[in-house]
Design an enzyme around this catalytic site. Structure first.
Site: not given
Length: 439
Positions: A68, A270-271, A312-313, A338-339, A341
């Site tokens: 978000e 990994p998420r 963040g990378e 989300n695809p 990016e």
């Protein structure tokens, strides 16, 4: 009758929040011990301000977590160009860190107050925003009631409702109508999302498209990118990103199945990076050699898996490949990730079948040839093998995915048009009033 019961339920929820308020602190300390809360800024969760409020108009934007927050970055920048102060709240440490990296001093960042009346009241008493924007799908009853009581417009941007959320709210229609009718405006991602919000009582509703299509490409440290590209050399790569439990094992199975045919490097991101130790142990058990980003390991010719266990990378990991499996879609029925990016950065997209949270984006990507849906690990392995060994097919998918992203742009301008009745008066006020920190 049912509407009356819904109001009683909402009043009961707010009352329970008041009762629970004194015992919440230990819960937050427990979350802090788990690395899920910033202990130093715990007071912000109770509505205490960490910085001074600027004079002049202020818009409060709440973006719950990373997805978000990334979706509203371009919107935040447009609002700042109008000299309107932006208070950005998030709910996770990761999203706060990325907000600082991507927006810096352009916004005031605070952690969102808990949805308890004392915390929300204290927060609003101090910040008194002119408009409250929330991103995507979160519903916080106490916060919505307090905003309505203070006649502060509540606008939902980039709004979506998953199949599961819509079904759950539909079973409680009176409560849904009581809460969703408090929204002054809904700017929905798709026609389906817009229809769902209308069915649940929101009005007016307009459709803008997905703000993620207008997001800037993910940033990258060019020095680190070039370093890893030199280490990888001419090896073929593919990545499994935003993976959830079970999907890392699937990626390992794919790597082992293809290892005899391709000299490929598998990148796993990994998420939740805190699972990296367990993931590495699983990979080592399968006799795979692992290099971890967090340790600064060097990728050698013998490395099987590069484990992207940092926050963040994603911009780095996606630029090291052009073939990406997007997780949270194969081994778990929780709606996909989300695809857009990886598509924007020039990647061919693979995904499992569970993509309902990003249905419209995947429909367009698949229809245009930029993405393929795989039903299981065996089909995933076949797709990875085919695309790693067929450059023309992979390049066609890449071209299609980037063209799809371009076609989906325009949500930002549509959102800004929808917001004009709320932001134009604030922009005028900002130009007329001096800006200084409140005392």
């Amino acid at each position: 009758m049912m509407n009356g019961l819904a109001r009683v339920a909402l009043m009961t929820y707010r009352g329970l929040g008041v009762c629970a308020y004194p015992v919440v602190s230990p819960y937050l300390l427990w979350r802090a011990a788990k690395g899920k809360e910033d202990r130093r800024r715990k007071s912000e969760r109770f509505g205490y301000a960490g910085v001074a409020r600027p004079q002049g108009p202020l818009i409060w934007i709440h973006a719950a977590s990373v997805g978000e927050m990334l979706s509203v970055i371009a919107l935040v920048r447009e609002l700042r160009r109008l000299d309107i102060a932006v208070l950005l709240t998030t709910g996770t440490i990761t999203s706060a860190r990325i907000a600082a990296e991507r927006l810096g001093g352009d916004v005031i960042h605070q952690y969102a107050p808990l949805d308890l009346k004392p915390a929300v009241s204290r927060f609003l008493d101090y910040w008194h925003p002119d408009v409250a924007l929330t991103a995507e799908s979160e519903i916080w009853p106490a916060t919505m009631a307090e905003l309505e009581a203070r006649h502060i417009a509540q606008v939902r941007v980039n709004a979506r409702l998953s199949d599961r959320s819509f079904a759950r709210w539909s079973r409680h229609q009176p409560m849904a109508e009581l809460l969703f009718s408090k929204l002054s405006l809904v700017v929905a991602q798709s026609d389906l999302d817009g229809e769902r919000y209308r069915d649940l009582g929101a009005w007016p509703v307009v459709v803008s498209g997905n703000l993620k299509g207008d997001s800037d490409p993910l940033p990258v440290d060019e020095g680190e990118l070039q370093k890893y590209r030199r280490q990888i050399g001419q090896r073929k790569t593919w990545a499994a990103t935003s993976t959830f439990e079970g999907e890392e094992k699937a990626a390992a199975m794919v790597h082992r199945a293809l290892k005899a045919h391709n000299d490929q490097l598998t990148i796993i991101v990994p998420r939740h990076p805190e699972r990296a130790d367990a993931i590495e142990a699983m990979l080592v058990e399968k006799e795979l050699k692992v290099a971890r980003r967090s340790r600064g390991d060097v990728i050698t010719a013998e490395t099987d898996v590069f484990l992207g266990d940092t926050i963040g990378e994603m911009g780095l990991y996606l630029r090291l490949t052009d073939l990406v499996f997007v997780g949270r879609s194969l081994m778990t029925e929780t709606g996909g990730q989300n695809p857009m990016e990886p598509a924007a950065l020039g990647c061919a997209i693979l995904s499992g079948p569970h993509v309902e949270n990003f249905r419209e984006a995947y429909q367009k990507l698949v229809r245009n040839g930029g993405a393929r849906i795989v039903k299981d690990v065996e089909v995933l392995a076949k797709a990875v093998h085919y695309l790693l060994t067929n450059d023309m097919a992979r390049l066609r998918m890449i071209d299609a995915s980037q063209a799809t992203v371009q076609d989906m742009r325009g949500a930002l301008s549509a959102t800004l048009r929808a917001l004009e009745p709320y932001i134009n008066p604030l922009a005028m006020k900002a130009r007329l009033e001096p800006r200084a920190a409140a005392q």
